[in-house]
Design a protein around this motif. Structure first.
Motif, PDB file in Angstrom:
ATOM      1  N   TYR A 159       0.869  -1.185   0.000  1.00 45.94           N
ATOM      2  CA  TYR A 159       0.000   0.000   0.000  1.00 45.94           C
ATOM      3  C   TYR A 159       0.897   1.224   0.000  1.00 45.94           C
ATOM      4  O   TYR A 159       1.814   1.326   0.825  1.00 45.94           O
ATOM      5  CB  TYR A 159      -0.876   0.028   1.254  1.00 45.94           C
ATOM      6  CG  TYR A 159      -1.912  -1.073   1.271  1.00 45.94           C
ATOM      7  CD1 TYR A 159      -3.219  -0.834   0.863  1.00 45.94           C
ATOM      8  CD2 TYR A 159      -1.571  -2.352   1.697  1.00 45.94           C
ATOM      9  CE1 TYR A 159      -4.162  -1.850   0.864  1.00 45.94           C
ATOM     10  CE2 TYR A 159      -2.507  -3.370   1.703  1.00 45.94           C
ATOM     11  CZ  TYR A 159      -3.795  -3.114   1.285  1.00 45.94           C
ATOM     12  OH  TYR A 159      -4.721  -4.122   1.286  1.00 45.94           O
ATOM     13  N   VAL A 170      -1.283  -1.451  -4.197  1.00 53.79           N
ATOM     14  CA  VAL A 170      -2.519  -0.694  -3.979  1.00 53.79           C
ATOM     15  C   VAL A 170      -2.171   0.767  -3.666  1.00 53.79           C
ATOM     16  O   VAL A 170      -1.832   1.091  -2.521  1.00 53.79           O
ATOM     17  CB  VAL A 170      -3.338  -1.282  -2.799  1.00 53.79           C
ATOM     18  CG1 VAL A 170      -4.685  -0.574  -2.679  1.00 53.79           C
ATOM     19  CG2 VAL A 170      -3.510  -2.780  -2.933  1.00 53.79           C
ATOM     20  N   ARG A 185      -8.178   3.780  -5.116  1.00 54.59           N
ATOM     21  CA  ARG A 185      -8.629   3.802  -3.723  1.00 54.59           C
ATOM     22  C   ARG A 185      -8.452   5.180  -3.109  1.00 54.59           C
ATOM     23  O   ARG A 185      -7.466   5.879  -3.392  1.00 54.59           O
ATOM     24  CB  ARG A 185      -7.814   2.789  -2.899  1.00 54.59           C
ATOM     25  CG  ARG A 185      -7.947   1.355  -3.368  1.00 54.59           C
ATOM     26  CD  ARG A 185      -9.285   0.773  -2.961  1.00 54.59           C
ATOM     27  NE  ARG A 185      -9.360   0.558  -1.532  1.00 54.59           N
ATOM     28  CZ  ARG A 185      -8.958  -0.564  -0.927  1.00 54.59           C
ATOM     29  NH1 ARG A 185      -8.456  -1.549  -1.647  1.00 54.59           N
ATOM     30  NH2 ARG A 185      -9.072  -0.706   0.380  1.00 54.59           N
ATOM     31  N   ASP A 198      -9.231  -4.190   3.711  1.00 51.95           N
ATOM     32  CA  ASP A 198      -8.900  -5.387   2.913  1.00 51.95           C
ATOM     33  C   ASP A 198      -8.596  -6.622   3.756  1.00 51.95           C
ATOM     34  O   ASP A 198      -8.694  -7.739   3.257  1.00 51.95           O
ATOM     35  CB  ASP A 198      -7.685  -5.106   2.016  1.00 51.95           C
ATOM     36  CG  ASP A 198      -8.000  -4.064   0.943  1.00 51.95           C
ATOM     37  OD1 ASP A 198      -9.177  -3.678   0.825  1.00 51.95           O
ATOM     38  OD2 ASP A 198      -7.073  -3.648   0.226  1.00 51.95           O
TER      39      ASP A 198
END
Ligand SMILES: Cc1cc2nc3c(=O)[nH]c(=O)nc-3n(C[C@H](O)[C@H](O)[C@H](O)COP(=O)(O)OP(=O)(O)OC[C@H]3O[C@@H](n4cnc5c(N)ncnc54)[C@H](O)[C@@H]3O)c2cc1C
Ligand code: FES
Length: 337
Positions: free
Chosen positions: A238, A266, A277, A288
């Protein structure tokens, strides 16, 4: 005079000189305790004094509150034993044989990655063998003895040079110099490698990597090391930023998905509407993963993000204490300026 420190977990025991902190004495004895800034600012080295007394030293109240001190907690990067003590750290491992060195280096290349992010490539002396673990950091040593910490953004197999990603801080002494007056070929001095934020290679747990802003730097080092190793463990990366230009190496991160089949990337933006996102990066992880109890999590970026991730991943997703690794990008304490 020296004092005996008994350290849990693991029943370790070693001596500390009068002027040594618990962390310095442990590292000198070859034991690695969790730590980050080594400056009383991030809280990563917090542990418990089980017996005896320590002098707490200068630290930020945010890293250790009065109530925590009263409860017997201490920051081991600033706490010095006042006699023999028994202390308990979050985890203790063998430090290994990587040497911390003070070295000169030359600014080989400066590259703007975003309006407020500069990539600095540092060339190391050809005669020096500089070893580090993927994710560690160095302290740039300024002329008057002050220090500024920056994570190493490349992987250890390529240690002839070091890559840094420097975010500009308003009014910042060193980062201001980087953006305004630093020239290629400038000579700097640094100390390193430092810190306990590095990839644990002896674990088989799936990995969650969480970067905020230039917290991407050590995460890049970790992923490039994982690619080099051909790591089979699933990795979810992330990367959070306010706006799209904050994802200053987005194309590179996307390309990793092709090179390392177990990696999923992500990107998360907090202040700009887009097709991807949105929101805060640690929230995206919470959305998640219903359960993190079998994972290993590496978080790097602003202190508030690291604190929020630590608290929520432990309490809401069952992440064990010893499976959370973080570097919080704190600033040098005013006394070190
Ligand atoms: C382990 C570690 C690794 C790091 N790695 C990186 C990295 O890879 N890349 C990166 O960009 N940064 C990283 N940092 C943060 C970086 O060290 C600082 O941004 C840097 O020291 C700032 O130096 P400066 O001389 O420009 O600012 P300074 O001159 O030290 O400070 C500038 C101004 O900011 C103010 N200030 C102090 N604290 C804060 C705060 N919390 N928020 C806002 N302003 C504040 C100061 O009072 C001062 O006025 C890391 C920090 C640590 C502890
Ligand atoms: S507060 Fe001790 S390492 Fe940061």
């Amino acid at each position: 005079m020296s004092h005996r420190i008994s350290l849990q977990p693991g029943n370790h025991s070693f001596e500390a000189d009068d002027d040594q902190t618990v962390l310095e004495a442990a590292l000198a004895a070859g034991l690695l305790l969790p730590h980050g800034c080594r400056d009383g600012a991030c809280g990563a080295c917090k542990g418990r004094v089980l017996e005896g007394e320590v002098e707490h030293g200068e630290h930020s109240p945010g890293a250790l509150s009065e109530a925590e001190r009263a409860e017997g907690l201490a920051l081991f990067c600033c706490a010095k034993p006042l006699g023999d003590v028994m202390v308990q750290a979050r985890s203790v491992t063998r430090a290994g044989d990587i040497q911390v060195k003070k070295l000169p280096c030359r600014v080989q290349k400066l590259e703007r990655l975003a309006e407020d992010v500069m990539r600095i490539e540092l060339k190391l002396p050809a005669s020096e063998n500089f070893a580090f673990r993927a994710g560690q950091y160095i302290d740039i040593l300024l002329a008057d003895g002050q220090r500024r910490s920056f994570s190493i953004a490349n992987a250890p197999h390529d240690a002839r040079h070091l890559e840094l990603h420097v975010r500009r801080i308003d009014g910042g002494r060193f980062t201001g110099h980087v953006f305004e007056t630093m020239m290629e070929k400038e000579i700097l001095r640094f100390e390193g490698p430092l810190g306990s934020f590095f990839l644990r290679e002896d674990s088989a747990r799936p990995i969650v990597l969480v970067a905020g802003g230039t917290g991407f730097a050590p995460i890049k080092g970790i992923v490039e090391h994982a690619i080099r190793l051909g790591l089979q463990r699933p990795i979810t990366l992330y990367w959070g930023a306010r706006r799209r230009d904050g994802l200053y190496l987005d194309a590179l991160a996307r390309a990793w998905e092709e090179v390392l089949p177990g990696l999923r990337y992500v990107p998360v933006l907090s202040d700009e509407a887009w097709a991807g996102r949105g929101g805060l990066v640690h929230q995206a992880v919470l959305e998640d993963f219903a359960d993190l109890s079998a994972h290993e999590v590496y978080v790097c970026g602003a202190p508030a993000m690291v604190d929020a991730a630590r608290a929520s991943f432990h309490s809401e997703r069952g992440l064990p204490e010893d499976a959370f690794f973080a570097d919080a990008f704190t600033f040098a304490q005013p006394s070190a300026r």
